[in-house]
Write an enzyme that holds these catalytic residues in place. Sequence first.
Site, PDB file in Angstrom:
ATOM      1  N   CYS A 411      -0.985   1.352   9.136  1.00 19.92           N
ATOM      2  CA  CYS A 411      -1.869   1.786  10.210  1.00 19.92           C
ATOM      3  C   CYS A 411      -1.107   2.249  11.442  1.00 19.92           C
ATOM      4  O   CYS A 411      -1.589   3.095  12.190  1.00 19.92           O
ATOM      5  CB  CYS A 411      -2.840   0.664  10.564  1.00 19.92           C
ATOM      6  SG  CYS A 411      -4.027   0.338   9.264  1.00 19.92           S
ATOM      7  N   GLU A 549      -4.194   5.854   3.817  1.00 16.64           N
ATOM      8  CA  GLU A 549      -5.467   5.306   3.339  1.00 16.64           C
ATOM      9  C   GLU A 549      -6.671   5.763   4.171  1.00 16.64           C
ATOM     10  O   GLU A 549      -7.598   5.009   4.424  1.00 16.64           O
ATOM     11  CB  GLU A 549      -5.406   3.770   3.221  1.00 16.64           C
ATOM     12  CG  GLU A 549      -5.208   2.995   4.507  1.00 16.64           C
ATOM     13  CD  GLU A 549      -5.282   1.470   4.311  1.00 16.64           C
ATOM     14  OE1 GLU A 549      -4.737   0.965   3.342  1.00 16.64           O
ATOM     15  OE2 GLU A 549      -5.877   0.817   5.187  1.00 16.64           O
TER      16      GLU A 549
HETATM   17  O1  AHR Z   1      -0.107  -3.634   5.277  1.00 22.58           O
HETATM   18  C1  AHR Z   1      -0.962  -3.932   6.324  1.00 22.58           C
HETATM   19  C2  AHR Z   1      -2.000  -2.841   6.527  1.00 22.58           C
HETATM   20  O2  AHR Z   1      -2.798  -2.734   5.400  1.00 22.58           O
HETATM   21  C3  AHR Z   1      -1.469  -1.469   6.713  1.00 22.58           C
HETATM   22  O3  AHR Z   1      -1.117  -1.206   8.017  1.00 22.58           O
HETATM   23  C4  AHR Z   1      -2.610  -0.607   6.313  1.00 22.58           C
HETATM   24  O4  AHR Z   1      -2.199   0.623   5.795  1.00 22.58           O
HETATM   25  C5  AHR Z   1      -3.361  -1.445   5.325  1.00 22.58           C
HETATM   26  O5  AHR Z   1      -4.690  -1.528   5.636  1.00 22.58           O
END
Ligand code: AHR
Length: 824
Positions: A411, A549
Site C-alpha cells: 500500500c 491490488e
Molecule cells: O502486506 C501488507 C499489505 O497487504 C500491503 O501493503 C497491501 O498490498 C496488502 O493489502
Amino acid sequence: MKPILSALLLPAVAALMAPPCSAAEEADSVDLAAFANAEGKSGLQLAWRADENSPWQKLNSGNIVSSDFGPWGSHKKMFDPLLQHNADGSWTATWIADPKDPVLATVSSPDLMKWGAQSYRMTDSRRRPTVEFDFDGERFTGSVVRVPASLISTLRAHYAARGAEYRRNSELMKDDPTRFAGLESPVYTVRAIPAAEKPISDKLIGIFFEDINYSADGGLYAELVQNRDFEYAPSDRGNDRNWNPMTAWSVDGSGDTKTEIRTSEPVHANNPHYMSLDVRRKGASVVNSGYDGISLAAGEDYDFSMFVRSPKKGKFAVAVVDTLGNAVASATVKFKGAKDWQKVSASLRAKASCSGARLVITPENTGSFDIDMVSLFPRDTFKGRKNGLRRDLAQTLADLHPRFVRFPGGCVAHGDGIDNIYDWKGSIGPLESRKPLRNLWGYHQSRGLGYHEYFLFCEDIGAEPLPVLAAGVPCQNSGTAAHHSCNAVTTRGQQDGIPMSEMPAYIQDVLDLIEYANGDPATSVWAAKRAEAGHPEPFNLKYIGIGNEDMITEVFVPRFKMIFDAVREKYPDISVVGTVGPFYEGTDYDLGWKLAREENIPMVDEHYYVAPGWLINNQNYYDSYPRGGTKVYLGEYASHRPDRKSTMETALTEALYLTAVERNGDVVAMTSYAPLLAKDRHTQWRPDLIYFDNDRVNRTTDYYVQKMYGNNSGQHYIPAETALSTGGDKARVRVGSSIVRDEATGDYIVKLANLLPVEVKTDADLSAISGLNSGSSRTIPGEILSGEPDSETTVPAAATATLTPSGHLTITLPPYSFAVFRLK
Ligand code: AHR
C-alpha cells in the site's frame, strides 16, 4: 438469524416491484428482498418469501456484495440498497456509500453471484425509495423484486457450496486429533518421471519489502536518530499532536536554553523544519531518544553528522549516553560562524555496548544555533555502504537468497490518496533534499532508504529489483484529501485517480525511473543523477510493477493502460507486472485477469492472505491456469491463523503449498511472502516473516521455509506420480513433494512435506534419473523442520535420507515436518 419480519412497506415499494406476472408465472415466482442494515455495515443481504403471507427467509449468512468505497474496514458502508432486475436478465445494485456527502455506488451482476466493478459518483440526495424491514429487532432498508422461484434454488445451492468451501478451508491443525483419529502411519510413494521434466522460473523465491511495521526507518535503514530532519507532523498519524517535529527530541540539563521549530530559510525546501536553539546560559543539551533508544556495539565506530547554522563559531559536545548516564561514545564538533548552513561531522567509537541509550548534543557556547539532519550512523552497515542498511537485518534477508526484491510496497507504493503516492524522485539525491513522506501505516518515512538504496541492496545480494509504482490511482482504502479533492469521491477510495491533465507528467515520472535505473549518464538527465549518486553503471532493471491490488474500475483501467502503453512503447524489454486485486478470486481478480489477457501484460501480481486450510485444500490452484501468455507473480501471500501467530502450522502449510507452486513454476514466475519485517512494539500487521528490535532478529519458522526454498531452487521441474497408502483424500492433501533440478550444479533437490500427526514412510523412486545412483547405498544429508503445529520456535535441523542402490530415496518423515534433500 431468525426471520421475524415486519416489512414496513412504504408507498414507494410498488414502484420497486417487477411488473405483474401472469397467473402461471406468479405460481413460480417469489419475492426477493435485497437490503442492508441501518448502520450500513451489513453489506447487501438477500431474503425471499413465497408471497406477502409467508415469512421472509434469509438466503445467505454473510453478504452477497459489499461496498468498497472509502477507507479500510468499517468505513466501507452501504445504505439503502436498491436491486433492479434489468431487461437483459442482469442485475444492478445501487446504494449510498457515504451518507454525509452523498456518494452513489453502482455495481452490476449477471446472476447475483459474480459482480462487476463498482463505480461511485456524487449524488444530489441520499433519499432513496426503499422499503424498511425488521429482522430480529434490527432495522434494514432495501428493495423487493419478484423473481422466478428457480433463482432462489440456484442462489441457495451457490451459497451452500460457498459455505462448505469456507468450512473446508477453515480447517485447523488443533482439530487433527479428531480429524485423524486412528490414522496409522501411511507410506508415501513418489515415482519421478524425468522424461517429463519442464523448465520453471529461476526467480521463484523473492522478497517483498514495504515500510510497514517500522521496517525501514527504525528498522532496515541503519540511521539511529529518530526524526533527524524534524519533519514529523501530526498529519503522519491521524492529526496526533504528540507526533510532531519535536517527537523523540527533548531538552535536558541545567542552563537556560530555549528551542523552537522554525521553517525560514531551511537546509532545503523539501525539508522545511529545523530546530533553533537560543542558549542564554550553558549547561543544557538537546537529546534524541532514537527508535526505542539507541544501541551501540563495543569497539564499533559511528558517524555523527549534522547541519548547523550559527552567526558565530562554536562547538558542540556530542555523546551517546547509556541508561545509567554514562557516556559510551563521545566527540566534539566545531563549526564556523556563517550565514549559511554547514555540515559538521565526527566519528565516535563505542567504549561499551549499550541499548536504550540517547544521543546528547551539548552546545559549548552561548548564542543562537540552528540544527537539522542530525544523524548517527553505524559504520558497520551491510556491505559497508554509507547511508546503508542494518547489517544483521540485511544479512538475514540476503540469507534467504532471494532472486528479486519488490519495493517500496504494498500500500505504501500507491499511498493514502494521490498526494501520498510514493514519488520515487522524492526519495533520491542528497539526504537533506529528499522529500519526507507520511507513511499510510501511521508514521513517517524519512526516505533515507530510497530508490537508490533499494537498487544498491538488490545489486549487493544479486537480486532483480522489482519496483512497484502506482497505476495513477491511490490505495482503494484511501481516506485523506489530496490537492484535487473537492468532494467525497475525490477524497476517499480511489479518489477518481490522478486527474487526466496530470497523467502525462506522472507517466513521464515512470519512464524517468527506467532511465534512472538503466540509462546512459552521458545522454540521460536521470541516469546522470544515478551517476552523481555514485553509480554510473546501470542497475539493469528488467521488471516494473504498475499498481498494487487495485480495484479494476473505470478509474483504474484507462490510467493503467496509459502507463503500460507508454512503457511498452519506449522500453519494450521491460516486463510490466500488472495487478489483479487483493484476493484469489472475485471481481478485481476476474477483471484484472481479463485486462491482462486483452492487453497481453507479461505478468500480474496476485495477493492472497489465507487460512492455513486454504493452502492445504487449494494446491491445485494453478494447475488449470493457461500456459503461455501472462505469468503470475504471487506478490503477497501468507498463511493466517485466527490468532495471527507464526507457527509450524503456518510454516508447514506454506511449505506444502510451495511444492504445488514449484510444480506450476512454468506459469508462476515469482513469489514473495508478505509482509517481511516487523519491529517489536511497532507492528501494524501480523503475521510477518521476521521480527526484530534494536538488538535482535527473530526469524519465524515461516522464514526458514522461505530460506529452504530460496537456497534449494531449481530451474527444471521433474514431475512425479505420488500415492499415499492410507487415510483417504483428507490425508492425501496433507502430504506433498517436489523435485527440481538445479542447472548450475546439476543437483536434484527433493522437498517433502508431511502435515499429518503421524510419521510418513517415504519412498521416492528416483531410479529413472540418470547419474544419481552410484550402485551402492548413500546417505543424503538434508535439512528438516519438525515440531508441533503450535510451536513458534521450530528451526531447521540436520536430517539424513538414504539413497538405495536401486535409486530410491527413503526417509521416515516425522509428524508435522518439512524436509529438503539435495542429491549431488
Ligand atoms: O502486506 C501488507 C499489505 O497487504 C500491503 O501493503 C497491501 O498490498 C496488502 O493489502
